[in-house]
Design an enzyme around this catalytic site. Structure first.
Site, mmCIF file in Angstrom:
data_model
loop_
_atom_site.group_PDB
_atom_site.id
_atom_site.type_symbol
_atom_site.label_atom_id
_atom_site.label_comp_id
_atom_site.label_asym_id
_atom_site.label_seq_id
_atom_site.Cartn_x
_atom_site.Cartn_y
_atom_site.Cartn_z
ATOM 1 N N ILE A 190 0.860 -1.181 0.000
ATOM 2 C CA ILE A 190 0.000 0.000 0.000
ATOM 3 C C ILE A 190 0.896 1.231 0.000
ATOM 4 C CG2 ILE A 190 -1.785 1.307 1.221
ATOM 5 C CD1 ILE A 190 -2.462 -1.381 2.669
ATOM 6 N N LYS A 191 0.671 2.123 -0.955
ATOM 7 C CA LYS A 191 1.369 3.413 -0.973
ATOM 8 C C LYS A 191 0.403 4.438 -0.400
ATOM 9 C CE LYS A 191 4.080 6.387 -4.033
ATOM 10 N NZ LYS A 191 3.412 7.686 -4.230
ATOM 11 N N GLN A 192 0.637 4.805 0.860
ATOM 12 C CA GLN A 192 -0.333 5.592 1.613
ATOM 13 C C GLN A 192 -0.009 7.084 1.521
ATOM 14 O OE1 GLN A 192 -3.273 6.899 2.862
ATOM 15 N NE2 GLN A 192 -3.385 4.682 3.129
ATOM 16 N N GLU A 193 -0.934 7.827 0.868
ATOM 17 C CA GLU A 193 -0.723 9.264 0.680
ATOM 18 C C GLU A 193 -1.997 10.052 0.945
ATOM 19 O OE1 GLU A 193 2.423 10.029 -2.587
ATOM 20 O OE2 GLU A 193 1.114 8.480 -3.429
ATOM 21 N N MET A 200 8.023 5.416 -0.873
ATOM 22 C CA MET A 200 7.901 5.372 -2.319
ATOM 23 C C MET A 200 7.451 6.770 -2.718
ATOM 24 S SD MET A 200 5.705 2.853 -4.875
ATOM 25 C CE MET A 200 6.756 1.404 -4.652
#
Length: 307
Positions: free
Chosen positions: A166-169, A212
């Site tokens: 998961i790329k959490q933004e 990331m």
């Protein structure tokens, strides 16, 4: 994890360099990928928002993926952004990336007139059914205007095995990272931090596995992750405090500042942003030079930073 990608550590999002006529500058692009491998990142991500993916045609995407995979030469995995407003197109772009040697794809949903989480779930499921490489689920409402609930993301992790990270933004990122990590019961995947590392130290404190993101000095992020892993939180905080002004300045709307830093680092030939994206204002360039002199006095930024 599948395809040999752990999704732990630092995965810089790379810029896409252009010449003055806005043609893709593959020579500079290859130089960027090789530099990242040399400084010890854990992988690179191309064709994200920072890579101006929405301004690319398919033939350019193909060129960039091939160039990145060749330049990485097996030293680091290449993650490719394949998001598109249509499910069928995202499946096509994901298959293209896999066929050209990508180690994983990064996918985010697109805004619909009537928000519907079941359709978002189906979108990811249909893409996952077409490929055999991992998916990075990107949660970035700043660019997509799609707000995914924590229960939806947890359901996708649980029921779509191809989702491997998961790329959490979605701010507040520390709270969401903590909620995701505590909510993953039967299956756990790494959560990586984005947003230019703006909330980076807070996200690491809440369990993020790394970064990331596109901060133009990934050596700093590598050093922060190593410090946290070693239990040296004071050292991680010191790095964050030192470079926070640069992180904040980079995080202004658009990507012109970050491209200029890449240019100043000798990684790309020019800082051109593809139209209609805005280029760097002269005043911003002056402020950037002054800031770099404050944060990194007497440092040759064309060389890897020694931290």
């Amino acid at each position: 994890m599948a395809a040999g990608v752990s999704f732990e550590g630092v995965f810089p999002i790379l810029v896409t360099p252009f010449d003055e006529k806005e043609n893709v500058d593959l020579e500079s692009f290859v130089r960027v990928v090789r530099f990242m491998a040399e400084i010890g990142v854990d992988g690179v991500t191309i064709l994200g928002v920072l890579g101006e993916s929405n301004r690319m045609v398919d033939s350019e995407r193909e060129q960039l993926i091939m160039a990145a995979v060749a330049a990485a030469d097996g030293r680091i995995p290449v993650v490719v952004g394949t998001s598109h407003k249509g499910t069928q197109a995202t499946r096509y772009l994901s298959l293209m990336a896999e066929s050209l040697g990508a180690a994983a794809v990064m996918v985010t949903p697109s805004k619909e007139a009537v928000p519907n989480e079941e359709r978002i779930f189906d979108y990811f499921r249909k893409v996952a059914e077409e490929i055999t490489i991992p998916i990075v689920l990107q949660d970035h409402p700043g660019s997509t205007e799609v707000h995914m609930s924590v229960p939806l993301i947890l359901r996708m992790v649980s029921e779509i095995p191809r989702i491997a990270c998961i790329k959490q933004e979605a701010p507040p990122t520390p709270a969401r990272i903590a909620a995701l990590i505590s909510g993953m019961k039967d299956r756990r995947v790494p959560v990586l931090t984005g947003l230019g590392a703006l909330y980076g130290i807070f996200d690491l404190e809440r369990g993020s596995s790394g970064y990331m993101t596109g901060f133009a000095f990934p050596e700093v992020l590598i050093a922060m992750v190593k410090a946290v892993r070693a239990g040296r939180m004071d050292a991680a905080w010191e790095l964050y405090r030192r470079f926070l002004p640069l992180i904040v300045f980079e995080q202004q709307p658009g990507i012109a500042v970050r491209k200029e830093i890449y240019r100043l680092r000798g990684l790309i030939q020019g800082n051109r942003v593809r139209h209609p994206g805005a280029g760097l204002a002269a005043s911003a360039g002056e402020q950037l030079l002054a800031l770099l002199d404050r944060v990194l006095p007497c440092v040759d930024i064309t060389k890897p930073l020694a931290l």
